[in-house]
Design a protein around this motif. Structure first.
Motif, short mmCIF file in Angstrom:
data_model
loop_
_atom_site.label_atom_id
_atom_site.label_comp_id
_atom_site.label_asym_id
_atom_site.label_seq_id
_atom_site.Cartn_x
_atom_site.Cartn_y
_atom_site.Cartn_z
N PHE A 144 1.94 -0.62 -9.72
CA PHE A 144 0.86 0.36 -9.77
C PHE A 144 1.45 1.77 -9.81
CE2 PHE A 144 -1.85 -3.12 -8.77
CZ PHE A 144 -3.16 -2.71 -8.96
N ASP A 145 0.81 2.64 -10.56
CA ASP A 145 1.25 4.04 -10.61
C ASP A 145 1.31 4.62 -9.19
OD1 ASP A 145 1.26 3.82 -13.34
OD2 ASP A 145 -0.34 5.28 -13.70
N MET A 190 2.00 8.85 -2.10
CA MET A 190 2.02 7.44 -2.47
C MET A 190 0.56 7.00 -2.61
SD MET A 190 3.82 4.21 -0.53
CE MET A 190 5.41 4.36 -1.33
N VAL A 191 0.20 6.47 -3.76
CA VAL A 191 -1.20 6.31 -4.12
C VAL A 191 -1.70 4.89 -3.82
CG1 VAL A 191 -2.90 6.48 -5.97
CG2 VAL A 191 -0.94 8.06 -5.91
N ARG A 192 -2.72 4.84 -3.00
CA ARG A 192 -3.41 3.58 -2.72
C ARG A 192 -4.47 3.39 -3.79
NH1 ARG A 192 -8.09 2.21 -0.01
NH2 ARG A 192 -8.07 0.24 1.15
N PRO A 193 -4.35 2.36 -4.64
CA PRO A 193 -5.26 2.22 -5.79
C PRO A 193 -6.70 1.99 -5.37
CG PRO A 193 -3.33 0.81 -6.02
CD PRO A 193 -3.33 1.30 -4.62
N ARG A 208 10.61 -3.12 -12.15
CA ARG A 208 9.66 -2.01 -12.01
C ARG A 208 9.71 -1.17 -13.27
NH1 ARG A 208 6.57 0.55 -8.12
NH2 ARG A 208 6.58 -0.46 -6.07
N VAL A 209 8.63 -0.42 -13.50
CA VAL A 209 8.59 0.50 -14.64
C VAL A 209 8.64 1.93 -14.11
CG1 VAL A 209 7.35 -1.10 -16.14
CG2 VAL A 209 6.06 0.43 -14.65
N HIS A 210 9.15 2.84 -14.94
CA HIS A 210 9.37 4.21 -14.48
C HIS A 210 8.06 4.94 -14.18
CE1 HIS A 210 8.19 6.45 -18.14
NE2 HIS A 210 8.69 5.42 -18.81
N THR A 211 6.96 4.49 -14.80
CA THR A 211 5.68 5.16 -14.55
C THR A 211 5.16 4.93 -13.14
OG1 THR A 211 4.62 3.29 -15.64
CG2 THR A 211 4.93 5.28 -16.95
N LEU A 257 -7.80 -3.15 -0.44
CA LEU A 257 -6.50 -3.32 -1.06
C LEU A 257 -5.36 -3.15 -0.06
CD1 LEU A 257 -5.92 -4.03 -3.95
CD2 LEU A 257 -5.41 -1.66 -4.38
N GLY A 258 -4.38 -4.02 -0.15
CA GLY A 258 -3.26 -3.99 0.78
C GLY A 258 -2.05 -3.27 0.22
N LEU A 259 -1.96 -1.96 0.48
CA LEU A 259 -0.78 -1.19 0.09
C LEU A 259 0.23 -1.27 1.23
CD1 LEU A 259 0.71 0.62 -1.89
CD2 LEU A 259 -0.44 2.59 -0.86
#
Length: 282
Positions: free
Chosen positions: A173-174, A109-112, A97-100, A118-120
């Motif tokens: 994803f952010d 918690m952002v659903r893109p 994972r990335v820190h962003t 989309l399946g979050l």
């Protein structure tokens, strides 16, 4: 000891949780302290002042905002592997994972917005924070490298996770990697965080429940195996895997939508809570 990272007087601040209050320790981050080889308990005892702030209403940050590496372990509970329809591997399934992608307790918690369907999905996990790094760390010595533990929700964008055999995009994803609220030092918990109940609730309903004893590769094994290939560093975070119950594997699928509340509780560590929101239009 329970360390809390938060914003206070417009500064990133480190504190220790004392019941309903947080005692201010200073403005050096946990990742900086760990990189310098500081003993966290001794640092807190030496630097904690008289200032205390009410824990309720604090704007928390992830315990570490920019860890050197975030190494995630997939398929680490047999029941989850079975529901995912994979063969159980005999080597840890690792991805980064990335820190962003990180968010804190009580942050959205952002659903893109890249797809209407989309399946979050939720994945409650134990996060392991390293206090010492190294290469070729023996399993017997591995737990001495752990500074503490936290809670993680490895929010997964399934449509993107399964676009290719590599899971990287769907796991980064952010605003999908919830982390916190506290870093609990290793001396407060059973060695390797063994025998702890991990539970995920969606809108109050239990959707995942397991013991950390059910991990196929325990914390010591993961540290040792990863260090065969990768130099581990102080402040690295290992996200140790999720049990069965994910929404994508259910019939019908149970995927998170705007307004849903997802909570992950790990016994003796704490509860991580996030409300799901849709990403704003461009």
């Amino acid at each position: 000891m329970r360390f809390v990272s938060f914003e206070h007087d417009e500064n990133t601040t480190l504190g220790i949780r004392e019941g309903d209050y947080v005692r201010v320790v200073g403005h050096e981050t946990l990742e900086s302290l760990l990189a310098r080889g500081v003993d966290l308990d001794e640092y807190a005892k030496t630097n904690a002042g008289e200032e205390r702030v009410a824990a309720d209403g604090l704007k928390l940050l992830p315990p570490l905002q920019r860890p050197p590496k975030i190494i995630c372990v997939g398929l680490n509970y047999a029941d989850h592997t079975k529901e995912s329809k994979y063969e159980q591997p005999d080597y840890p399934t690792l991805f980064l994972r990335v820190h962003t992608s990180l968010i804190a307790h009580e942050q959205p918690m952002v659903r893109p917005r890249v797809s209407d369907s989309l399946g979050l999905d939720f994945e409650g996990e134990v996060a392991v924070v390293l206090g010492k790094g190294g290469r070729h760390i023996s399993k017997d010595d591995a737990l001495s490298h752990v500074a503490g533990y936290s809670v993680f929700n490895d929010g997964s964008v399934r449509e993107y996770q399964f676009k290719t055999p590599q899971w990287t995009v769907g796991k980064n994803f952010d605003g999908t990697g919830a982390f916190g609220p506290d870093l609990v030092t290793a001396d407060e918990l059973p060695p390797g965080a063994k025998g702890l109940r991990l539970e995920t609730r969606l809108n109050g309903e239990v959707v995942q429940s397991a013991s950390t004893d059910d991990m196929i590769f325990d914390v010591a094994s993961v540290i040792s195996i990863v260090s065969e290939a990768i130099t581990l560093e102080p402040g690295d975070v290992i996200v140790s895997g999720t049990p069965s119950g994910i929404g994508w594997a259910r019939a019908p699928r149970l995927l998170m939508k705007a307004g849903d509340v997802c909570e992950v509780t790990v016994e003796q560590i704490g509860t991580l809570r996030n409300v799901v929101t849709d990403e704003a239009a461009a």
